[in-house]
Design a protein around this motif. Structure first.
Motif, PDB file in Angstrom:
ATOM      1  N   GLN A 128      33.325  46.574  40.913  1.00  0.00           N
ATOM      2  CA  GLN A 128      33.253  48.008  41.188  1.00  0.00           C
ATOM      3  C   GLN A 128      31.863  48.564  40.886  1.00  0.00           C
ATOM      4  OE1 GLN A 128      36.517  49.770  39.019  1.00  0.00           O
ATOM      5  NE2 GLN A 128      38.035  48.656  40.209  1.00  0.00           N
ATOM      6  N   ARG A 178      36.948  42.696  37.390  1.00  0.00           N
ATOM      7  CA  ARG A 178      37.158  43.798  38.351  1.00  0.00           C
ATOM      8  C   ARG A 178      36.087  44.874  38.177  1.00  0.00           C
ATOM      9  NH1 ARG A 178      42.977  43.509  37.090  1.00  0.00           N
ATOM     10  NH2 ARG A 178      42.559  45.187  35.630  1.00  0.00           N
ATOM     11  N   ALA A 184      38.880  43.450  47.977  1.00  0.00           N
ATOM     12  CA  ALA A 184      39.698  44.663  48.060  1.00  0.00           C
ATOM     13  C   ALA A 184      38.847  45.898  48.370  1.00  0.00           C
ATOM     14  CB  ALA A 184      40.473  44.868  46.758  1.00  0.00           C
ATOM     15  N   LEU A 185      37.587  45.871  47.958  1.00  0.00           N
ATOM     16  CA  LEU A 185      36.674  46.988  48.209  1.00  0.00           C
ATOM     17  C   LEU A 185      36.009  46.904  49.582  1.00  0.00           C
ATOM     18  CD1 LEU A 185      35.003  47.231  44.683  1.00  0.00           C
ATOM     19  CD2 LEU A 185      36.751  48.750  45.655  1.00  0.00           C
ATOM     20  N   CYS A 235      36.730  39.185  39.893  1.00  0.00           N
ATOM     21  CA  CYS A 235      35.593  39.840  40.529  1.00  0.00           C
ATOM     22  C   CYS A 235      35.651  39.676  42.045  1.00  0.00           C
ATOM     23  CB  CYS A 235      34.302  39.252  39.960  1.00  0.00           C
ATOM     24  SG  CYS A 235      32.803  39.980  40.638  1.00  0.00           S
ATOM     25  N   THR A 278      38.208  38.870  43.941  1.00  0.00           N
ATOM     26  CA  THR A 278      39.391  39.545  44.470  1.00  0.00           C
ATOM     27  C   THR A 278      39.121  41.035  44.642  1.00  0.00           C
ATOM     28  OG1 THR A 278      40.884  37.909  43.500  1.00  0.00           O
ATOM     29  CG2 THR A 278      41.833  40.058  44.025  1.00  0.00           C
ATOM     30  N   GLU A 279      38.472  41.645  43.654  1.00  0.00           N
ATOM     31  CA  GLU A 279      38.165  43.076  43.732  1.00  0.00           C
ATOM     32  C   GLU A 279      37.114  43.365  44.794  1.00  0.00           C
ATOM     33  OE1 GLU A 279      38.594  47.175  42.576  1.00  0.00           O
ATOM     34  OE2 GLU A 279      39.863  45.397  42.408  1.00  0.00           O
ATOM     35  N   GLU A 326      39.935  42.413  33.506  1.00  0.00           N
ATOM     36  CA  GLU A 326      39.431  43.783  33.628  1.00  0.00           C
ATOM     37  C   GLU A 326      37.919  43.802  33.843  1.00  0.00           C
ATOM     38  OE1 GLU A 326      38.976  47.889  31.021  1.00  0.00           O
ATOM     39  OE2 GLU A 326      40.161  46.245  30.206  1.00  0.00           O
TER      40      GLU A 326
END
Length: 155
Positions: free
Chosen positions: A143, A139, A46-47, A40, A42-43, A136
């Motif tokens: 999102q 992440r 990245a966002l 979570c 890490t994403e 999954e």
């Protein structure tokens, strides 16, 4: 406005810059919830969410997640919250109780505070299913939080 009919690019919906995100992680089944949290965060980075704009707290288990979410929601500083946990079916009714009540509590916080809460409290039949979903779903939660924060800001 968002939606395919408005031509809004996914990159606009998933732009985490300037967002403040709160994460509440249950420690029960820590191997799974730690992996959820890592994926979570890490994403989120990245966002475009800044590390300094991510607050991460832990609680004993899934039933304690909603009260921590509520405390964060009451601060009024978050654009979205994320609930992380793992409930694995056992031989008693306890699984249903924890799964239903934690889910209802998470939803209530979102509705009561008009604040997006991405619910990534896994409810699985066994450890293998939890392991298969941990990255999954971590992440996905990031999102969902970013997309819904941007959506609510635009409404």
């Amino acid at each position: 406005m968002f939606g395919a009919d408005k031509g809004t690019a996914a990159s606009d919906r998933l732009n985490g810059k300037k967002l403040n995100i709160g994460i509440v992680q249950a420690r029960f089944n820590a191997d799974i919830t730690d992996a959820l949290a890592k994926a979570c965060k890490t994403e989120l980075l990245a966002l475009g969410v800044s590390d300094k704009d991510i607050d991460h707290v832990t609680v004993p288990g899934a039933l304690e997640v909603p009260v921590a979410l509520q405390a964060m929601a009451e601060k009024g500083k978050y654009d979205a919250l994320i609930a992380l946990g793992c409930i694995i079916r056992g031989e008693t009714y306890h699984f249903e109780l924890v799964a239903n009540e934690s889910g209802a509590g998470v939803t209530r916080i979102s509705l009561d505070y008009q604040l997006p809460v991405a619910n990534a409290i896994l409810t699985t039949e066994n450890m293998e299913q939890a392991i298969a979903r941990q990255t999954e779903k971590g992440r996905d939660a990031a999102q969902v939080a970013v997309e819904m924060a941007n959506l609510l800001e635009s409404i």
